[in-house]
Design a protein around this motif. Sequence first.
Motif, PDB file in Angstrom:
ATOM      1  N   SER A  38       0.843  -1.206   0.000  1.00 43.69           N
ATOM      2  CA  SER A  38       0.000   0.000   0.000  1.00 43.69           C
ATOM      3  C   SER A  38       0.871   1.245   0.000  1.00 43.69           C
ATOM      4  O   SER A  38       0.582   2.222  -0.695  1.00 43.69           O
ATOM      5  CB  SER A  38      -0.922   0.013   1.215  1.00 43.69           C
ATOM      6  OG  SER A  38      -1.787  -1.091   1.202  1.00 43.69           O
ATOM      7  N   ASN A  39       1.949   1.202   0.762  1.00 42.15           N
ATOM      8  CA  ASN A  39       2.876   2.322   0.809  1.00 42.15           C
ATOM      9  C   ASN A  39       3.544   2.523  -0.548  1.00 42.15           C
ATOM     10  O   ASN A  39       3.720   3.661  -0.992  1.00 42.15           O
ATOM     11  CB  ASN A  39       3.931   2.088   1.898  1.00 42.15           C
ATOM     12  CG  ASN A  39       4.823   3.284   2.079  1.00 42.15           C
ATOM     13  OD1 ASN A  39       4.361   4.411   2.213  1.00 42.15           O
ATOM     14  ND2 ASN A  39       6.126   3.039   2.093  1.00 42.15           N
ATOM     15  N   CYS A  42       1.067   4.133  -2.817  1.00 33.89           N
ATOM     16  CA  CYS A  42       0.946   5.534  -2.392  1.00 33.89           C
ATOM     17  C   CYS A  42       2.127   6.355  -2.916  1.00 33.89           C
ATOM     18  O   CYS A  42       1.945   7.442  -3.467  1.00 33.89           O
ATOM     19  CB  CYS A  42       0.879   5.571  -0.865  1.00 33.89           C
ATOM     20  SG  CYS A  42       0.697   7.192  -0.142  1.00 33.89           S
ATOM     21  N   ASN A  43       3.341   5.829  -2.760  1.00 30.11           N
ATOM     22  CA  ASN A  43       4.537   6.540  -3.223  1.00 30.11           C
ATOM     23  C   ASN A  43       4.534   6.725  -4.737  1.00 30.11           C
ATOM     24  O   ASN A  43       4.953   7.779  -5.228  1.00 30.11           O
ATOM     25  CB  ASN A  43       5.803   5.799  -2.792  1.00 30.11           C
ATOM     26  CG  ASN A  43       6.077   5.949  -1.317  1.00 30.11           C
ATOM     27  OD1 ASN A  43       5.632   6.897  -0.677  1.00 30.11           O
ATOM     28  ND2 ASN A  43       6.803   4.990  -0.760  1.00 30.11           N
ATOM     29  N   GLU A  45       2.090   7.260  -6.529  1.00 29.75           N
ATOM     30  CA  GLU A  45       1.150   8.348  -6.831  1.00 29.75           C
ATOM     31  C   GLU A  45       1.591   9.671  -6.204  1.00 29.75           C
ATOM     32  O   GLU A  45       0.841  10.636  -6.172  1.00 29.75           O
ATOM     33  CB  GLU A  45      -0.244   7.964  -6.345  1.00 29.75           C
ATOM     34  CG  GLU A  45      -0.841   6.788  -7.079  1.00 29.75           C
ATOM     35  CD  GLU A  45      -2.248   6.450  -6.608  1.00 29.75           C
ATOM     36  OE1 GLU A  45      -2.823   7.212  -5.802  1.00 29.75           O
ATOM     37  OE2 GLU A  45      -2.772   5.415  -7.043  1.00 29.75           O
ATOM     38  N   LYS A  47       1.870  10.493  -3.156  1.00 33.29           N
ATOM     39  CA  LYS A  47       1.041  10.854  -2.005  1.00 33.29           C
ATOM     40  C   LYS A  47       1.821  10.565  -0.730  1.00 33.29           C
ATOM     41  O   LYS A  47       2.744   9.752  -0.724  1.00 33.29           O
ATOM     42  CB  LYS A  47      -0.269  10.052  -1.992  1.00 33.29           C
ATOM     43  CG  LYS A  47      -1.105  10.199  -3.239  1.00 33.29           C
ATOM     44  CD  LYS A  47      -1.770  11.537  -3.289  1.00 33.29           C
ATOM     45  CE  LYS A  47      -2.653  11.615  -4.525  1.00 33.29           C
ATOM     46  NZ  LYS A  47      -3.349  12.842  -4.627  1.00 33.29           N
ATOM     47  N   LYS A  48       1.431  11.210   0.336  1.00 35.65           N
ATOM     48  CA  LYS A  48       2.106  11.004   1.615  1.00 35.65           C
ATOM     49  C   LYS A  48       1.266  10.205   2.607  1.00 35.65           C
ATOM     50  O   LYS A  48       1.760   9.768   3.628  1.00 35.65           O
ATOM     51  CB  LYS A  48       2.482  12.349   2.222  1.00 35.65           C
ATOM     52  CG  LYS A  48       3.486  13.110   1.387  1.00 35.65           C
ATOM     53  CD  LYS A  48       4.119  14.212   2.180  1.00 35.65           C
ATOM     54  CE  LYS A  48       5.062  15.018   1.349  1.00 35.65           C
ATOM     55  NZ  LYS A  48       6.334  14.416   1.144  1.00 35.65           N
ATOM     56  N   THR A  49      -0.014  10.030   2.304  1.00 37.70           N
ATOM     57  CA  THR A  49      -0.919   9.313   3.206  1.00 37.70           C
ATOM     58  C   THR A  49      -1.542   8.148   2.457  1.00 37.70           C
ATOM     59  O   THR A  49      -2.097   8.327   1.373  1.00 37.70           O
ATOM     60  CB  THR A  49      -2.036  10.255   3.708  1.00 37.70           C
ATOM     61  OG1 THR A  49      -1.440  11.381   4.354  1.00 37.70           O
ATOM     62  CG2 THR A  49      -2.948   9.536   4.689  1.00 37.70           C
ATOM     63  N   ILE A  50      -1.447   6.966   3.063  1.00 36.98           N
ATOM     64  CA  ILE A  50      -2.063   5.786   2.466  1.00 36.98           C
ATOM     65  C   ILE A  50      -3.571   5.915   2.614  1.00 36.98           C
ATOM     66  O   ILE A  50      -4.084   6.084   3.723  1.00 36.98           O
ATOM     67  CB  ILE A  50      -1.566   4.498   3.131  1.00 36.98           C
ATOM     68  CG1 ILE A  50      -0.060   4.326   2.898  1.00 36.98           C
ATOM     69  CG2 ILE A  50      -2.328   3.286   2.608  1.00 36.98           C
ATOM     70  CD1 ILE A  50       0.559   3.183   3.668  1.00 36.98           C
ATOM     71  N   HIS A  54      -5.458   2.944  -2.027  1.00 37.77           N
ATOM     72  CA  HIS A  54      -4.109   2.388  -2.121  1.00 37.77           C
ATOM     73  C   HIS A  54      -4.089   0.948  -1.596  1.00 37.77           C
ATOM     74  O   HIS A  54      -3.405   0.087  -2.158  1.00 37.77           O
ATOM     75  CB  HIS A  54      -3.117   3.249  -1.338  1.00 37.77           C
ATOM     76  CG  HIS A  54      -3.014   4.638  -1.845  1.00 37.77           C
ATOM     77  ND1 HIS A  54      -2.996   5.734  -1.006  1.00 37.77           N
ATOM     78  CD2 HIS A  54      -2.928   5.134  -3.109  1.00 37.77           C
ATOM     79  CE1 HIS A  54      -2.899   6.837  -1.731  1.00 37.77           C
ATOM     80  NE2 HIS A  54      -2.863   6.496  -3.008  1.00 37.77           N
TER      81      HIS A  54
END
Length: 134
Positions: A38-39, A42-43, A45, A47-50, A54
């Motif tokens: 999931s992380n 997220c990365n 994309e 993004k900083k928050t899962i 994600h």
Amino acid sequence: MCKIIKEMLPPDVRVARDAQDLLVECCVEFINLLSSESNEVCNREDKKTIAPEHVLKALEVLGFGEYIEEVYAAYEQHKLDTLDSPKGGKFSGVEMTEEEAVAEQQRMFAEARARMNNGLTKPAEPGTDPAVDS
């Protein structure tokens, strides 16, 4: 986790302690794997928050795509349950009347104003009104 295991099985089925421990370890490993993927999603994309999407994408990437629909339905139900639940709020477990909450809020505002106006001041005792103590 043991409670979940027992709820999923017929009442006449017993689970050896070693088997319970193994199931718990498998769950922990699965959660670590899903969190890590999931992380990564997220990365990718930037993004900083899962976010839930994600996690759903991670399930697909890891080969658990057949569960996405059921997981999403459980997530939607969880959102509904937490919105409707009196314990779903930020201050779950805190029991006070509306009047007590308003009084506590006013006390906290008065303390904050006093700190801003006079520097650090000693916090008022619960049940006292700092605005009246002037």
